[in-house]
Design an enzyme around this catalytic site. Structure first.
Site, PDB file in Angstrom:
ATOM      1  N   SER A 122       0.596  -1.381   0.000  1.00 47.73           N
ATOM      2  CA  SER A 122       0.304   0.312   0.141  1.00 47.73           C
ATOM      3  C   SER A 122       0.955   0.865  -0.033  1.00 47.73           C
ATOM      4  O   SER A 122       2.430   1.312   0.567  1.00 47.73           O
ATOM      5  CB  SER A 122      -0.733  -0.001   1.061  1.00 47.73           C
ATOM      6  OG  SER A 122      -0.956   1.156   1.341  1.00 47.73           O
ATOM      7  N   LYS A 137       0.938  -3.052   4.592  1.00 47.44           N
ATOM      8  CA  LYS A 137       0.370  -3.788   4.417  1.00 47.44           C
ATOM      9  C   LYS A 137       0.664  -4.511   2.919  1.00 47.44           C
ATOM     10  O   LYS A 137       1.857  -4.008   2.482  1.00 47.44           O
ATOM     11  CB  LYS A 137      -0.545  -2.668   3.460  1.00 47.44           C
ATOM     12  CG  LYS A 137      -1.725  -1.826   3.605  1.00 47.44           C
ATOM     13  CD  LYS A 137      -3.599  -3.108   4.615  1.00 47.44           C
ATOM     14  CE  LYS A 137      -3.718  -3.515   3.586  1.00 47.44           C
ATOM     15  NZ  LYS A 137      -4.640  -2.798   3.260  1.00 47.44           N
TER      16      LYS A 137
END
Ligand code: ARG
Length: 463
Positions: free
Chosen positions: A282, A288
């Site tokens: 991300s 992430k």
């Protein structure tokens, strides 16, 4: 805006050329150039047959053959100038052949039409794609078999309604997808066997008065036989629809698996870890690791199913034989084929690389009272209770465990007896998830021995 010169190929009766808009809606060269190799293969087979049957002189056939090879190499090396005014791949190739060899080029179209030509080219293209799809499916099945073999006895929760149901094995779950993709492979093979007849020589719609040999061209192009009805041969697009239908079902299977991978790779499940090679990060949240490939595979079913619906709608109202509507077949098939191949390759890569988290699978396998059915079965088998009564007794014990914040195997014997006083300590033998999966030895069941038998069966099928 009208083009002052009429079309070189069919403009004899036309005084003026087409409006620019007419040219734009009519042309298919922007996409059907993908069938250049098939078009040239079809023309070579046709020309050789025209020579063998004495319809054309050997010198013309030889010039056509040489010329077509030159055109092919110009296309392959990117030197070929495609022209929208020449509408499609068939007329682009023929016009260039005329530039290269002159008069003999004009004889190539003897005893054929663009209607049988396009049907032939497209069939050859779809046939190649069916073969490529079959290879893609085999690679995916092989990757699944490796996963199944590695974890044939690893326990995990099996779900219904996405609620924990009964423990199963990792291998069993992987093999469920092998069955699904195996059926997809069967559908692709069936479609290929059914579509393999040659439209070439059906001409515009009625056949031809030239003494052509359709068996010869069929054989040269790897078809099993010439198509048996010329009207049908030029207006049949079932082969494209069967491909799209099989592709849609396959994409649906890929999407279901992709959905599981999205769920399984979440922090809440952690059943699998996807490799870095098949994940993305991300731009704002540094922690992430996203399963984008799985998400995109899940989305691909939309466009593939859309292509199937679109071509069904194009075809549904067409009278026999050819109508120009049918030119709309190719973009749908090309797009579906490209995306199916990409989805298969991405899934194969993900499956090959992913790591099943055995400990997380095992921990989840025991949660959610997943061995309640084993308890009920034990009450039937050992105490002779009718299944409905056993179901009720087990339900009481599940409620008791839930109230105590523990799992079924954590209940004491006294607590067990409170639901039915015939229960003995033997019951604890069936409450473990390992016992549970090993006991499910019915054919096709989750017991590791059953799973391994299915892995061997599939390895033999693929060999
Ligand atoms: N480009 C056309 C197609 O894809 C080729 C066939 C044209 N036939 C015709 N009669 N205009 O369908």
């Amino acid at each position: 805006m009208t083009n002052s010169t009429s079309n070189k190929m069919w403009g004899g009766r036309f005084a003026a050329g087409p409006d620019a808009i007419m040219e734009a809606i009519n042309a298919s060269i922007g996409f059907d150039k993908r069938m250049a190799a098939q078009d040239i293969a079809g023309s070579r087979a046709h020309a050789a047959m025209l020579g063998a049957t004495g319809i054309l002189q050997t010198s013309d056939v030889e010039a056509i053959r040489e010329g077509l090879l030159t055109v092919l190499s110009e296309i392959e090396t990117g030197q070929f100038q495609f022209s929208t005014a020449l509408e499609d791949i068939h007329m682009n190739v023929e016009a260039r052949l005329k530039d290269l060899i002159g008069a003999p080029a004009g004889r190539l179209h003897t005893g054929r039409s663009r209607n049988d030509q396009v049907a032939t080219d497209f069939k050859l293209w779809v046939r190649d794609q069916l073969d490529a799809t079959a290879n893609g499916l085999q690679a995916l099945i092989a990757a699944l078999l490796d996963q199944a073999e590695a974890g044939s006895d690893w326990v995990m929760p099996g779900f219904t309604h996405l609620q924990t149901a009964q423990p199963v094995t990792w291998g069993h779950h992987m093999m469920a997808y092998v069955e699904m993709f195996g059926r997809d492979l069967g559908r692709i093979e069936d479609a290929r066997a059914r579509m393999n007849t040659s439209p070439l020589g059906a001409a515009a719609l009625a056949g031809t008065s030239f003494p052509i040999d359709r068996h010869m061209t069929a054989q040269a192009l790897g078809f099993d036989a010439p198509a048996h009805n010329s009207l049908d041969a030029v207006s049949d697009r079932d082969f494209a629809l069967e491909f799209l239908g099989a592709a849609s079902i396959c994409a649906m299977h890929l999407s279901r698996f992709a959905e599981e991978l999205v769920i399984w790779s979440s922090a809440q499940f952690r059943f699998v870890t996807l490799s870095d090679r098949f994940s993305t990060g991300s731009s704002i949240m540094p922690q992430k690791k996203n399963p984008d490939a799985a998400e995109l595979i899940r989305a691909k079913v939309g466009r593939i199913f859309g292509a199937n619906t679109a071509l069904m709608m194009v075809m549904k109202g067409l009278p026999l034989a050819y109508s120009k509507d049918m030119q709309e077949d190719k973009e749908q098939v090309f797009d579906a084929a490209d995306n199916l191949m990409l989805a298969l390759a991405a899934m194969t890569g993900m499956v090959g690389d992913m790591t099943a988290n055995r400990a997380a699978l095992a921990a989840a396998a025991g949660a959610g009272f997943s061995t309640a059915t084993d308890l009920a079965d034990w009450l039937v088998r050992v105490l002779g209770l009718p299944f409905r009564d056993a179901h009720h007794v087990t339900g009481t014990l599940v409620a008791l465990a839930e109230a105590n914040g523990c799992d079924l195997p954590d209940l004491s014997l006294d607590q067990m007896k409170s639901a039915h006083d015939g229960i003995t300590s033997q019951v604890f033998d069936v409450l473990g998830v390992e016992n549970s999966v090993h006991s499910r030895t019915s054919y096709g069941g989750t017991a590791p021995a059953q799973v391994r038998a299915q892995i061997s069966r599939w390895r033999e099928i693929l060999a």
